[in-house]
Design an enzyme around this catalytic site. Structure first.
Site, PDB file in Angstrom:
ATOM      1  N   SER A  27       1.135  -1.293   0.159  1.00 17.67           N
ATOM      2  CA  SER A  27      -0.012   0.392  -0.056  1.00 17.67           C
ATOM      3  C   SER A  27       0.732   0.914  -0.133  1.00 17.67           C
ATOM      4  CB  SER A  27      -0.858   0.345   1.448  1.00 17.67           C
ATOM      5  OG  SER A  27      -1.868   1.365   1.147  1.00 17.67           O
ATOM      6  N   TYR A  36      -2.652  -0.546   9.483  1.00 12.85           N
ATOM      7  CA  TYR A  36      -2.286  -1.027   8.640  1.00 12.85           C
ATOM      8  C   TYR A  36      -0.669  -1.229   8.000  1.00 12.85           C
ATOM      9  CZ  TYR A  36      -4.353  -2.292   3.532  1.00 12.85           C
ATOM     10  OH  TYR A  36      -4.419  -2.032   2.548  1.00 12.85           O
TER      11      TYR A  36
END
Length: 246
Positions: free
Chosen positions: A142, A155
């Site tokens: 990400s 995350y």
């Protein structure tokens, strides 16, 4: 039915998600036989498989908990038995739970670690054993690893682990002509990304990119298709696909 020898085969985990769906449809359009993985929603996976079948390629729906090594091994067994083998593994499966670090529920951290980190290890380990020479392994990171946005600490930490696994595995597969890369999307208009965000937050994230929009799942699928096909000299990289925000 076994896949004809003219088809290469791709196994796509998390195929029921927005990006996973776009990847399945794009790879099928490129002529890949496709195994469509799901974790809990077979009905949705069958809908995604129907998109692939429109391109007249062999298609299989397979279920597995990506963090369960026995289930993942059985999934690869089924793909090999039905479609003849695995040439490309695209591991999009993941979960995202957001909170400021000081307010983080450690159960949420553990859930993300199980799917995003352990799941990547389990699937990548099986892919390293099973993907045929000349193939490709594509994980999903990400852009928040680089952006360091508030509420994304847990995350982003799991996706930083994905980066490390990917770069090491690329070197460990020396001599087999298998590329290993991670795709790191930026803000992309998927249900996972949009869930729970007020419109002003979405608009602000869209404005970050010089292209002044959110990414689309098809934008990410285009990069995956390149790595799965012609990009044989791209290896051991984290490819940021985010419209220029980082």
């Amino acid at each position: 039915m076994s896949a004809p020898t003219t088809h290469r085969t791709a196994l796509v985990t998390g195929a029921s998600g927005g990006i996973g769906t776009a990847v399945v449809e794009r790879l099928a359009a490129d002529g890949f036989a496709v195994a469509v993985h799901y974790a809990g929603n077979r009905e949705r996976a069958e809908e995604v498989a129907d998109l692939a079948r429109r391109h007249d390629v062999p298609t299989l729906v397979v279920g597995a908990d990506v963090a369960d090594e026995s289930a993942v091994a059985a999934m690869f067994d089924e793909v090999e038995r039905t479609l003849g083998g695995v040439d490309v593994l695209v591991h999009t499966a993941g979960v995202m739970r957001l909170a400021p670090l000081a307010e983080l529920d450690l159960d949420d951290l553990d859930a993300m670690h199980r799917t995003n980190v352990r799941g990547t290890f389990v699937v990548a380990r099986e892919a390293a054993r099973r993907v045929r020479d000349g193939g490709a392994i594509i994980t999903f990171s990400s852009s928040v690893v680089r952006l360091a946005l508030p509420t994304y600490a847990a995350y982003a930490a799991t996706k930083g682990a994905v980066d490390a696994v990917t770069m090491v595995l690329a070197k460990e597969l020396r001599g087999r002509d298998i590329t290993v890369n991670a795709v790191a999307p930026g803000p992309t208009a998927t249900p996972l990304f949009l869930e729970g965000k007020p419109q002003e937050a979405v608009d602000g994230l869209a404005a970050m990119a010089p292209l002044e929009r959110l990414g689309r799942p098809e934008d990410i699928a285009e990069t995956v298709a390149h790595l799965a096909g012609p990009a044989r000299w791209v290896n051991g990289q984290v490819i940021y696909v985010n419209g220029g925000i980082a």
